[in-house]
Design a protein around this motif. Structure first.
Motif, short mmCIF file in Angstrom:
data_model
loop_
_atom_site.label_atom_id
_atom_site.label_comp_id
_atom_site.label_asym_id
_atom_site.label_seq_id
_atom_site.Cartn_x
_atom_site.Cartn_y
_atom_site.Cartn_z
N ALA A 76 0.82 -1.35 -0.18
CA ALA A 76 -0.08 0.22 -0.15
C ALA A 76 0.91 1.21 0.09
O ALA A 76 0.72 2.21 -0.89
CB ALA A 76 -0.76 0.06 1.46
N VAL A 77 2.19 1.38 0.85
CA VAL A 77 2.90 2.48 0.94
C VAL A 77 3.58 2.64 -0.64
O VAL A 77 3.54 3.81 -0.94
CB VAL A 77 3.88 2.09 2.01
CG1 VAL A 77 4.82 3.56 2.01
CG2 VAL A 77 3.12 2.15 3.26
N LEU A 78 3.89 1.48 -1.10
CA LEU A 78 4.54 1.56 -2.29
C LEU A 78 3.84 2.08 -3.19
O LEU A 78 3.94 2.79 -4.15
CB LEU A 78 5.33 0.23 -2.59
CG LEU A 78 6.74 -0.02 -2.19
CD1 LEU A 78 7.12 -1.36 -2.45
CD2 LEU A 78 7.66 1.05 -2.61
N ALA A 79 2.43 1.87 -3.28
CA ALA A 79 1.49 2.15 -4.20
C ALA A 79 1.08 3.57 -4.24
O ALA A 79 1.39 4.26 -5.15
CB ALA A 79 0.01 1.35 -3.93
N PRO A 118 -4.90 -2.85 -6.10
CA PRO A 118 -5.72 -2.92 -7.18
C PRO A 118 -7.12 -2.24 -6.89
O PRO A 118 -7.83 -2.07 -7.65
CB PRO A 118 -6.02 -4.45 -6.95
CG PRO A 118 -4.99 -4.97 -6.40
CD PRO A 118 -4.59 -4.05 -5.29
N ARG A 119 -7.36 -1.62 -5.67
CA ARG A 119 -8.47 -0.92 -5.50
C ARG A 119 -8.18 0.63 -5.37
O ARG A 119 -8.92 1.75 -4.60
CB ARG A 119 -9.43 -1.16 -4.19
CG ARG A 119 -9.58 -2.63 -4.08
CD ARG A 119 -10.28 -3.19 -2.85
NE ARG A 119 -11.54 -2.76 -2.80
CZ ARG A 119 -12.57 -3.59 -3.22
NH1 ARG A 119 -12.47 -4.85 -3.59
NH2 ARG A 119 -13.98 -3.18 -3.18
N PHE A 120 -7.12 1.22 -5.95
CA PHE A 120 -6.71 2.55 -5.76
C PHE A 120 -7.41 3.23 -6.77
O PHE A 120 -6.97 3.53 -7.88
CB PHE A 120 -5.20 2.63 -6.31
CG PHE A 120 -4.24 3.66 -5.64
CD1 PHE A 120 -4.95 4.92 -5.52
CD2 PHE A 120 -2.95 3.49 -5.30
CE1 PHE A 120 -4.36 5.87 -4.73
CE2 PHE A 120 -2.20 4.65 -4.72
CZ PHE A 120 -2.79 5.59 -4.59
N GLN A 150 -10.72 -0.53 -17.12
CA GLN A 150 -10.80 -1.82 -17.24
C GLN A 150 -10.10 -2.72 -16.29
O GLN A 150 -10.59 -3.51 -15.74
CB GLN A 150 -10.86 -2.49 -19.02
CG GLN A 150 -11.85 -1.88 -19.65
CD GLN A 150 -11.76 -2.34 -21.14
OE1 GLN A 150 -10.68 -2.24 -21.63
NE2 GLN A 150 -13.04 -2.47 -21.38
N LYS A 151 -8.79 -2.46 -16.05
CA LYS A 151 -8.02 -3.19 -15.22
C LYS A 151 -8.69 -2.81 -13.77
O LYS A 151 -8.76 -3.55 -12.82
CB LYS A 151 -6.80 -2.49 -15.07
CG LYS A 151 -5.66 -3.39 -14.10
CD LYS A 151 -4.39 -2.68 -14.15
CE LYS A 151 -3.39 -3.15 -13.00
NZ LYS A 151 -2.07 -2.49 -12.92
#
Lengths: 320, 269, 321
Positions: A76-79, A118-120, A150-151
């Motif tokens: 999460a942090v890296l995202a 993936p929920r960003f 779409q992703k």
């Protein structure tokens, strides 16, 4: 060095009642001076590297799955980090007026961010806006924008906003109203989606891309936007549409002047003198419109509305 | 000055006999040796992978050595009371701290030297094994590139800054707290770029100037990292090297001055 | 010139998480140690002995007052060339050998490499660390570490030696060795300042004592000048056993036969033993010796500490009233 040696003689004094405060004082000053000096050197070094290597991490983007594996439990942090880098990359390139080539890292950065998280939501929605807009305002890659959304749909299928955004890209940048309407329809079919999506789909399907439809669309976006950037962007688009209407109006005034006098007006002063206009016309942001020597009315390049979407995307309704 | 050298030598001797330091160095050397195998997994990139892995190992193991030793040097001597004996000798407390720091730097230099030699040996072996012409066609960068030393040098300066911070923190806090703070500084020092460019994300002028100010006050540790540039054969100018090293030196002193004063004033119970 | 002089030396510690609890470890202690003296710095645990030594070594800074060693303030680094210090429960860098450690200490004094070697070897010989000098200090026993500690304290041939609890943790043999060492230092004319809570050790070697209790100096001076009270008389008489018993048996606490025809009698302080001695002489019994038996240092110490405590209590009561 002399400072240190000066300190040494104080150290020797030691013992009871020695002026400890004095040497603390000196040390604080010395530390501040050293930090300032170090900071100054860092600034000088950064100047040195203006056209040298890019800031860290932006030089290249590793494959998303590799980063994910290396992230251990800090995805999460890296995202967030990659999202920040994507935004900075976008912002910096946009400010420097870079072309599509300079935006090359935008999609990889967004891809890493959304793979790690993936929920960003912001990375999908704002990222798609960055990608879809043509240069210099964006990467000019509506295809990648749609792929990104779409992703997002693959991991969060009931997020009707992504469907709506895809429809939007079809409508606005790919100029395909039929596809746009279909995506709006899909968005409207998601349980819990707002009522106006169906309305939007219908409007798009029937009226087909006129300014009135576009205006309705942007208004909906503006009013439903949860993000201030999105809201401001919608307001800017609305202002652009308003400006397009105004340009048509003033162009007709200029054309009438030309027909009447047989020459193009040199400036707005000509039109004011002739009584065609009562004041110099300004766009919705308050910046005066420009009149080219050939008698064409345009938005000032200084205005934030520049560049206007090309008229092909928003065909003006036939006069009358 | 001679006293400082004597103390530094003693630190170096203690470190060389420390199994943990050995383990870190062996790990790094082992990684460098194993790197060619990893390199095979990515065709055409084997030399790059060897360089990447070796330099990363240098950096990581060096960091480990510096934090592990840095927080323990002064704190341990005080805690185990070995310092009692030493400070009753004709040395000043600041000489003691400086000696400890020089010993730490010497240990770091030794560890990096060993790892660098291992890296060049592996690179040389790789070049000989695979045949240089084939590799040269893949990348325009020479295999045993002397420019790699630039990266190692800046790794040294970077870790010397971290070591000074560790030493400074350990003069007044517990070893665990000092270790955590040092690692925190190491991470924060790598986000300097993000802090500085916050104005592209956040609108508040206060926040952005605070972040930018902070990013300039903190040592920008990411700027010491030229591993990628060196591996890709991008130029790292002499000016960049000099300015970065000089800023590192300034920060080392900025950490040592409070360390010296705090340690001099402290009651050793 | 005194070797060590304390002037109203005080140290207050602030303890507890918020540093609000005040502990007065040393309270205005003044003391003069003449050169060549062997001072026993005595007191129960927690009296402030170690704090005093740490103040003298500048490991701790005084709250008020000051101290001098060999006429120089303790902050003077130069004076440390002329002193040696053995800390309490001494520990060293345990990865190096005794030899290496002493050479390191020699380096701190700025000796040349050859000089360091010479002094290290000499010092280790003196404390009887033989073949073990090339072993890591980690493998040393408590007693061996203490010997290395003494060796490092004497490495620079110091004029004043400070020993903090040098006999604690040692077996009887080791204590005997330390005692002999202190006596040897005294012979060599060095000043020794050693702290101990074991009073018998001190009694055997000290020329001076200072007694500390709860941070305050209770008594100090030459051992001979202390007002040690007479607790009893020891009379040695030579003569036939029956007559000695007959005359002295009633007055003496006990009578022991120490050799053929020689008897030792322990007599109380009162009445004076002169009358009995005269009576014995009349009976033809020869008086070999008559000595007062004074209280031991330990008795003296306990008495002074008790007196100090009583004085403190009466002070408190006076304040309350």
């Amino acid at each position: 060095m002399s400072r240190l040696r000066g300190g040494a003689s104080v150290f020797e004094r030691g013992g009871a009642g020695s002026p400890l405060w004095g040497r603390t004082d000196a040390a604080v000053v010395a530390t501040i001076l050293l930090v300032t000096f170090g900071a100054a050197l860092q600034v000088a070094r950064d100047r040195e590297t203006v056209d040298g290597p890019a800031p860290p991490g932006i030089r290249s983007v590793p494959p998303a799955d590799l980063v994910q594996r290396a992230a251990l439990s800090f995805e999460a942090v890296l995202a967030d980090l990659y999202w920040i880098r994507a935004v900075q990359h976008y912002g910096r390139t946009r400010l420097s007026g870079g072309g599509a080539r300079e935006y090359a890292l935008l999609h990889p950065l967004l891809d890493v961010a959304t793979t790690l998280d993936p929920r960003f939501d912001a990375a999908y929605r704002l990222g798609a806006v960055f990608l879809a807009e043509p240069p210099p305002g964006g990467a000019g890659r509506p295809d990648l924008a749609i792929a990104l959304l779409q992703k997002g749909l693959a991991s969060v299928p009931d997020r009707w906003q992504y469907l709506q955004d895809i429809g939007f890209i079809h409508y606005w940048w790919l100029r395909d109203r039929d596809d746009a309407a279909r995506w709006f329809q899909r968005a409207a079919d998601v349980p819990g989606a707002p009522w106006w999506l169906r309305f939007l789909a219908a409007t798009t399907m029937t009226e087909g891309g006129d300014r009135a439809g576009a205006r309705a669309l942007w208004r909906l976006v503006r009013d439903a936007a949860g993000d201030s950037w999105m809201r401001e962007e919608a307001a800017r688009r609305l202002a652009q549409i308003e400006a397009l209407d105004a340009l048509d109006r003033y162009q007709r005034t200029v054309d009438r002047f030309r027909v009447r006098t047989g020459r193009a007006p040199r400036s707005w002063q000509d039109l004011l003198a002739a009584g065609d206009l009562s004041e110099v016309p300004v766009d919705p942001t308050g910046t005066a419109y420009e009149l080219t020597p050939f008698g064409a009315v345009t938005v000032s390049p200084r205005s934030v509305l520049t560049p206007l979407p090309d008229s092909g995307a928003l065909p003006a309704r036939p006069a009358g | 000055m001679r006293v400082i050298c004597t103390i530094a030598r003693q630190v170096l001797r203690g470190a060389v006999r420390n199994r943990v330091v050995y383990a870190a160095m062996l790990l790094a050397v082992g990684l460098a040796v194993a790197a060619p195998m990893a390199g095979r997994l990515t065709p055409g990139q084997d030399v790059k992978v060897v360089k990447d892995l070796s330099l990363a190992a240098c950096n990581l193991c060096g960091l480990f050595v510096v934090v592990f030793l840095g927080i323990r040097l002064v704190a341990r001597e005080v805690e185990q009371r070995t310092v009692d004996t030493l400070l009753s000798k004709p040395i000043r407390r600041y000489e003691f701290v400086l000696g400890q720091y020089c010993g730490l730097a010497a240990t770091l230099a030794l560890a990096l030297t060993v790892m660098t030699i291992a890296m060049y040996v592996v690179l040389g072996a790789a070049a000989w094994w695979r045949g240089v012409p084939g590799l040269a066609s893949v990348a325009p960068v020479p295999v045993a590139d002397p420019a790699l030393l630039k990266a190692v040098l800046l790794i040294f300066v970077q870790l010397a800054v971290v070591g000074a911070a560790a030493l400074c923190l350990s003069t007044f806090s517990s070893p665990v707290l000092a270790a955590v703070s040092t690692c925190g500084l190491y991470v924060a020092g790598h986000f300097g770029g993000e802090l500085r460019n916050l104005d592209e994300v956040v609108d508040s002028r206060f926040v952005t100037s605070l972040a930018a100010g902070l990013s300039y006050v903190l040592p920008d540790l990411a700027a010491f990292d030229v591993k990628a540039a060196v591996v890709h054969g991008q130029p790292v100018t002499a000016g960049y090297m000099v300015l970065t090293a000089a800023s590192g030196a300034a920060y080392i002193l900025a950490f040592l001055v409070p360390a010296l004063v705090i340690f001099t004033r402290r009651d050793l119970l | 010139m005194s070797a060590v002089r304390l002037r109203e030396l005080s140290k207050t510690f602030h303890t507890g998480f918020w540093r609000t609890r005040v502990h007065r470890a040393l309270d205005a202690v003044s003391l003069d140690v003449p050169r060549g003296a062997v001072l026993g710095y005595l007191g129960p645990n927690g009296a402030g002995k170690t704090t005093t030594l740490r103040l003298l070594m500048q490991l701790v800074h005084p709250t008020s007052g000051g101290a001098e060693i060999l006429g120089r303030p303790v902050g003077d680094v130069g004076v440390r060339r002329r002193i040696g210090f053995l800390p309490e429960a001494v520990r060293f860098h345990d990865t190096c050998t005794a030899e290496e450690f002493l050479e390191y200490v020699g380096g701190l004094f700025g000796y040349t490499v050859a000089e360091r070697r010479r002094r290290a070897a000499l010092g280790l010989d003196r404390v009887g660390i033989g073949a073990d000098r090339r072993r890591r200090l980690r493998t040393y026993s408590r007693g061996m570490l203490q010997r290395v500690g003494i060796a490092q304290a004497l490495l620079n041939d110091p004029e004043v030696v400070f020993l903090d609890e040098p006999m604690t943790g040692l077996d009887p043999l080791g204590r005997r060795e330390v005692r002999d060492l202190v006596l040897a230092l005294r012979e060599e004319g060095r000043t020794v300042f050693f702290s101990s809570h074991i009073l018998n050790d001190a009694e055997a070697v000290c020329s001076h004592v200072a007694i500390l209790n709860r941070g305050r100096l209770v008594a100090s001076g030459r051992v001979g000048d202390l007002d040690l009270r007479v607790r009893s008389w020891e009379l040695v008489a030579a003569g036939p056993g029956e007559s000695v018993q007959a005359v002295g048996g009633a007055a003496a606490r006990w009578v022991t036969r120490i050799a053929d025809g020689r008897y030792a009698l322990e007599l109380p302080v009162e009445p004076s033993p002169e009358a009995l001695a005269a009576e014995l002489a009349q009976r033809g019994i020869q008086i070999v010796s008559l000595h007062p038996r004074r209280e031991t240092l330990e008795d003296y110490f306990l008495r002074r500490v008790a007196e100090a405590a009583a004085a403190a209590i009466s002070d408190d009561e006076a304040e309350c009233a």
